[in-house]
Design an enzyme around this catalytic site. Structure first.
Site, PDB file in Angstrom:
ATOM      1  N   LYS A  11       0.825  -1.215   0.000  1.00 57.08           N
ATOM      2  CA  LYS A  11       0.000   0.000   0.000  1.00 57.08           C
ATOM      3  C   LYS A  11       0.864   1.272   0.000  1.00 57.08           C
ATOM      4  O   LYS A  11       2.071   1.225   0.259  1.00 57.08           O
ATOM      5  CB  LYS A  11      -0.916  -0.035   1.225  1.00 57.08           C
ATOM      6  CG  LYS A  11      -1.920  -1.189   1.200  1.00 57.08           C
ATOM      7  CD  LYS A  11      -2.798  -1.133   2.436  1.00 57.08           C
ATOM      8  CE  LYS A  11      -3.887  -2.171   2.390  1.00 57.08           C
ATOM      9  NZ  LYS A  11      -4.760  -2.083   3.581  1.00 57.08           N
ATOM     10  N   TYR A  51     -12.641  -2.190  -3.043  1.00 61.39           N
ATOM     11  CA  TYR A  51     -13.067  -2.212  -1.636  1.00 61.39           C
ATOM     12  C   TYR A  51     -14.584  -2.085  -1.494  1.00 61.39           C
ATOM     13  O   TYR A  51     -15.071  -1.686  -0.431  1.00 61.39           O
ATOM     14  CB  TYR A  51     -12.358  -1.096  -0.865  1.00 61.39           C
ATOM     15  CG  TYR A  51     -10.948  -1.473  -0.439  1.00 61.39           C
ATOM     16  CD1 TYR A  51     -10.709  -2.576   0.376  1.00 61.39           C
ATOM     17  CD2 TYR A  51      -9.856  -0.717  -0.831  1.00 61.39           C
ATOM     18  CE1 TYR A  51      -9.429  -2.927   0.773  1.00 61.39           C
ATOM     19  CE2 TYR A  51      -8.565  -1.058  -0.429  1.00 61.39           C
ATOM     20  CZ  TYR A  51      -8.369  -2.161   0.369  1.00 61.39           C
ATOM     21  OH  TYR A  51      -7.098  -2.510   0.776  1.00 61.39           O
ATOM     22  N   PHE A  59     -15.132   4.183   7.509  1.00 59.13           N
ATOM     23  CA  PHE A  59     -13.779   4.512   7.043  1.00 59.13           C
ATOM     24  C   PHE A  59     -13.619   4.403   5.525  1.00 59.13           C
ATOM     25  O   PHE A  59     -12.519   4.618   5.009  1.00 59.13           O
ATOM     26  CB  PHE A  59     -12.721   3.646   7.756  1.00 59.13           C
ATOM     27  CG  PHE A  59     -12.877   2.155   7.565  1.00 59.13           C
ATOM     28  CD1 PHE A  59     -12.476   1.526   6.401  1.00 59.13           C
ATOM     29  CD2 PHE A  59     -13.399   1.369   8.584  1.00 59.13           C
ATOM     30  CE1 PHE A  59     -12.614   0.160   6.225  1.00 59.13           C
ATOM     31  CE2 PHE A  59     -13.545  -0.014   8.420  1.00 59.13           C
ATOM     32  CZ  PHE A  59     -13.150  -0.614   7.243  1.00 59.13           C
ATOM     33  N   ARG A  87      -1.630 -14.257   5.137  1.00 61.58           N
ATOM     34  CA  ARG A  87      -2.268 -13.464   6.193  1.00 61.58           C
ATOM     35  C   ARG A  87      -1.495 -13.571   7.505  1.00 61.58           C
ATOM     36  O   ARG A  87      -1.396 -12.601   8.264  1.00 61.58           O
ATOM     37  CB  ARG A  87      -3.728 -13.891   6.373  1.00 61.58           C
ATOM     38  CG  ARG A  87      -4.573 -13.516   5.148  1.00 61.58           C
ATOM     39  CD  ARG A  87      -6.015 -13.962   5.274  1.00 61.58           C
ATOM     40  NE  ARG A  87      -6.751 -13.183   6.256  1.00 61.58           N
ATOM     41  CZ  ARG A  87      -7.217 -11.956   6.040  1.00 61.58           C
ATOM     42  NH1 ARG A  87      -7.012 -11.353   4.881  1.00 61.58           N
ATOM     43  NH2 ARG A  87      -7.887 -11.327   6.976  1.00 61.58           N
ATOM     44  N   THR A  93      -4.843  -6.878  11.198  1.00 60.66           N
ATOM     45  CA  THR A  93      -5.167  -5.636  10.470  1.00 60.66           C
ATOM     46  C   THR A  93      -4.606  -4.413  11.178  1.00 60.66           C
ATOM     47  O   THR A  93      -4.038  -3.521  10.547  1.00 60.66           O
ATOM     48  CB  THR A  93      -6.704  -5.494  10.337  1.00 60.66           C
ATOM     49  OG1 THR A  93      -7.198  -6.633   9.651  1.00 60.66           O
ATOM     50  CG2 THR A  93      -7.087  -4.234   9.576  1.00 60.66           C
ATOM     51  N   ARG A 104       2.980  -6.133   9.268  1.00 59.15           N
ATOM     52  CA  ARG A 104       2.275  -4.986   9.854  1.00 59.15           C
ATOM     53  C   ARG A 104       2.877  -4.559  11.180  1.00 59.15           C
ATOM     54  O   ARG A 104       2.881  -3.362  11.510  1.00 59.15           O
ATOM     55  CB  ARG A 104       0.789  -5.309   9.982  1.00 59.15           C
ATOM     56  CG  ARG A 104       0.099  -5.282   8.609  1.00 59.15           C
ATOM     57  CD  ARG A 104      -1.266  -5.893   8.668  1.00 59.15           C
ATOM     58  NE  ARG A 104      -2.050  -5.652   7.461  1.00 59.15           N
ATOM     59  CZ  ARG A 104      -3.127  -6.346   7.144  1.00 59.15           C
ATOM     60  NH1 ARG A 104      -3.543  -7.326   7.941  1.00 59.15           N
ATOM     61  NH2 ARG A 104      -3.794  -6.077   6.038  1.00 59.15           N
ATOM     62  N   ASN A 114      -1.790   0.252   6.954  1.00 58.17           N
ATOM     63  CA  ASN A 114      -1.238  -0.993   7.494  1.00 58.17           C
ATOM     64  C   ASN A 114      -0.375  -1.747   6.476  1.00 58.17           C
ATOM     65  O   ASN A 114      -0.176  -2.954   6.579  1.00 58.17           O
ATOM     66  CB  ASN A 114      -2.359  -1.864   8.065  1.00 58.17           C
ATOM     67  CG  ASN A 114      -3.398  -2.242   7.021  1.00 58.17           C
ATOM     68  OD1 ASN A 114      -3.293  -1.864   5.860  1.00 58.17           O
ATOM     69  ND2 ASN A 114      -4.393  -3.000   7.431  1.00 58.17           N
ATOM     70  N   HIS A 117      -2.230  -5.459   1.915  1.00 61.49           N
ATOM     71  CA  HIS A 117      -3.542  -6.114   1.838  1.00 61.49           C
ATOM     72  C   HIS A 117      -3.324  -7.548   1.403  1.00 61.49           C
ATOM     73  O   HIS A 117      -2.422  -7.834   0.614  1.00 61.49           O
ATOM     74  CB  HIS A 117      -4.437  -5.412   0.803  1.00 61.49           C
ATOM     75  CG  HIS A 117      -5.652  -6.229   0.438  1.00 61.49           C
ATOM     76  ND1 HIS A 117      -6.801  -6.220   1.190  1.00 61.49           N
ATOM     77  CD2 HIS A 117      -5.866  -7.114  -0.568  1.00 61.49           C
ATOM     78  CE1 HIS A 117      -7.678  -7.057   0.649  1.00 61.49           C
ATOM     79  NE2 HIS A 117      -7.130  -7.612  -0.420  1.00 61.49           N
ATOM     80  N   GLU A 128      -9.954 -11.308  -6.732  1.00 59.95           N
ATOM     81  CA  GLU A 128      -9.028 -10.172  -6.621  1.00 59.95           C
ATOM     82  C   GLU A 128      -7.869 -10.300  -7.604  1.00 59.95           C
ATOM     83  O   GLU A 128      -7.395  -9.295  -8.139  1.00 59.95           O
ATOM     84  CB  GLU A 128      -8.520 -10.062  -5.180  1.00 59.95           C
ATOM     85  CG  GLU A 128      -9.622  -9.649  -4.213  1.00 59.95           C
ATOM     86  CD  GLU A 128      -9.136  -9.476  -2.781  1.00 59.95           C
ATOM     87  OE1 GLU A 128      -9.971  -9.087  -1.939  1.00 59.95           O
ATOM     88  OE2 GLU A 128      -7.946  -9.723  -2.493  1.00 59.95           O
TER      89      GLU A 128
HETATM   90  P1  CMP Z   1      -7.277  -4.389   4.195  1.00 60.34           P
HETATM   91  O1  CMP Z   1      -6.826  -5.713   4.678  1.00 60.34           O
HETATM   92  O2  CMP Z   1      -6.775  -3.914   2.888  1.00 60.34           O
HETATM   93  O3  CMP Z   1      -8.867  -4.354   4.184  1.00 60.34           O
HETATM   94  C1  CMP Z   1      -9.635  -3.183   4.350  1.00 60.34           C
HETATM   95  C2  CMP Z   1      -8.795  -2.024   4.769  1.00 60.34           C
HETATM   96  O4  CMP Z   1      -9.505  -0.989   5.401  1.00 60.34           O
HETATM   97  C3  CMP Z   1      -7.780  -2.458   5.829  1.00 60.34           C
HETATM   98  O5  CMP Z   1      -6.830  -3.290   5.296  1.00 60.34           O
HETATM   99  C4  CMP Z   1      -7.303  -1.108   6.320  1.00 60.34           C
HETATM  100  O6  CMP Z   1      -6.396  -0.476   5.423  1.00 60.34           O
HETATM  101  C5  CMP Z   1      -8.625  -0.358   6.325  1.00 60.34           C
HETATM  102  N1  CMP Z   1      -9.272  -0.411   7.647  1.00 60.34           N
HETATM  103  C6  CMP Z   1      -9.755  -1.486   8.288  1.00 60.34           C
HETATM  104  N2  CMP Z   1     -10.305  -1.141   9.467  1.00 60.34           N
HETATM  105  C7  CMP Z   1     -10.159   0.206   9.555  1.00 60.34           C
HETATM  106  C8  CMP Z   1     -10.526   1.157  10.526  1.00 60.34           C
HETATM  107  N3  CMP Z   1     -11.149   0.794  11.669  1.00 60.34           N
HETATM  108  N4  CMP Z   1     -10.237   2.448  10.294  1.00 60.34           N
HETATM  109  C9  CMP Z   1      -9.617   2.806   9.135  1.00 60.34           C
HETATM  110  N5  CMP Z   1      -9.239   1.940   8.175  1.00 60.34           N
HETATM  111  C10 CMP Z   1      -9.503   0.649   8.387  1.00 60.34           C
END
Ligand code: CMP
Length: 140
Positions: A11, A51, A59, A87, A93, A104, A114, A117, A128
């Protein structure tokens, strides 16, 4: 265990800090192989579509803006149990809750920024992967 493929994205927070190689090394060291990889800037349409599952979340708007804030690296990884294994190597996350040594934990900034993905199921991985790559671009 089955050989699987998963979709991984490095990212903008990570590309901005020049961490692509360090993150890729963690995946390779864990036994995952890169069979496709491309660096690009997402369009707003791509980020919103990718997404879409999160579109009702508070968010969502911030997430899309963040994914447009710099280049990303989209990649297909292959290996034993690749979806779950990738993962594990990514970690939780929220980087604050991620295990030691995970991507992460070592590189993530916060729950949004983070660094990486990864697909959450074999079924979503197939969707995907085809979102970003044609069959001809995947060289296993
Ligand atoms: P990802 O695994 O790409 O899946 C969805 C993304 O949304 C996640 O990683 C983060 O980048 C973002 N995300 C998930 N939870 C939150 C949150 N509580 N606040 C802001 N961003 C979030």
């Amino acid at each position: 265990m089955a050989i699987e493929r998963t979709l991984s994205i490095i990212k903008p927070d990570a590309t901005r800090r020049n961490l692509t190689g360090k993150i890729n090394a963690k995946f390779e060291d864990a036994g995952l192989s890169f069979i496709a990889q491309r660096r690009l800037r997402l369009t707003r349409e791509q980020a919103e579509a990718f997404y879409d599952v999160h579109k009702e979340r508070a968010f969502f708007g911030e997430l899309v803006d963040y994914m447009l804030s710099g280049p990303v690296v989209v990649q297909v990884l292959e290996g034993e149990n690749a979806v779950a294994h990738h993962r594990e190597v990514m970690g939780a996350t929220n980087p604050a809750q991620a295990d030691e040594g995970t991507v992460r934990k070592d590189f993530g900034v916060d729950v949004q920024e983070n660094s990486v993905h990864g697909s959450d199921s074999v079924e979503n991985a197939a969707k995907e992967i085809s979102f970003f790559f044609s069959d001809a671009e995947i060289v296993g």
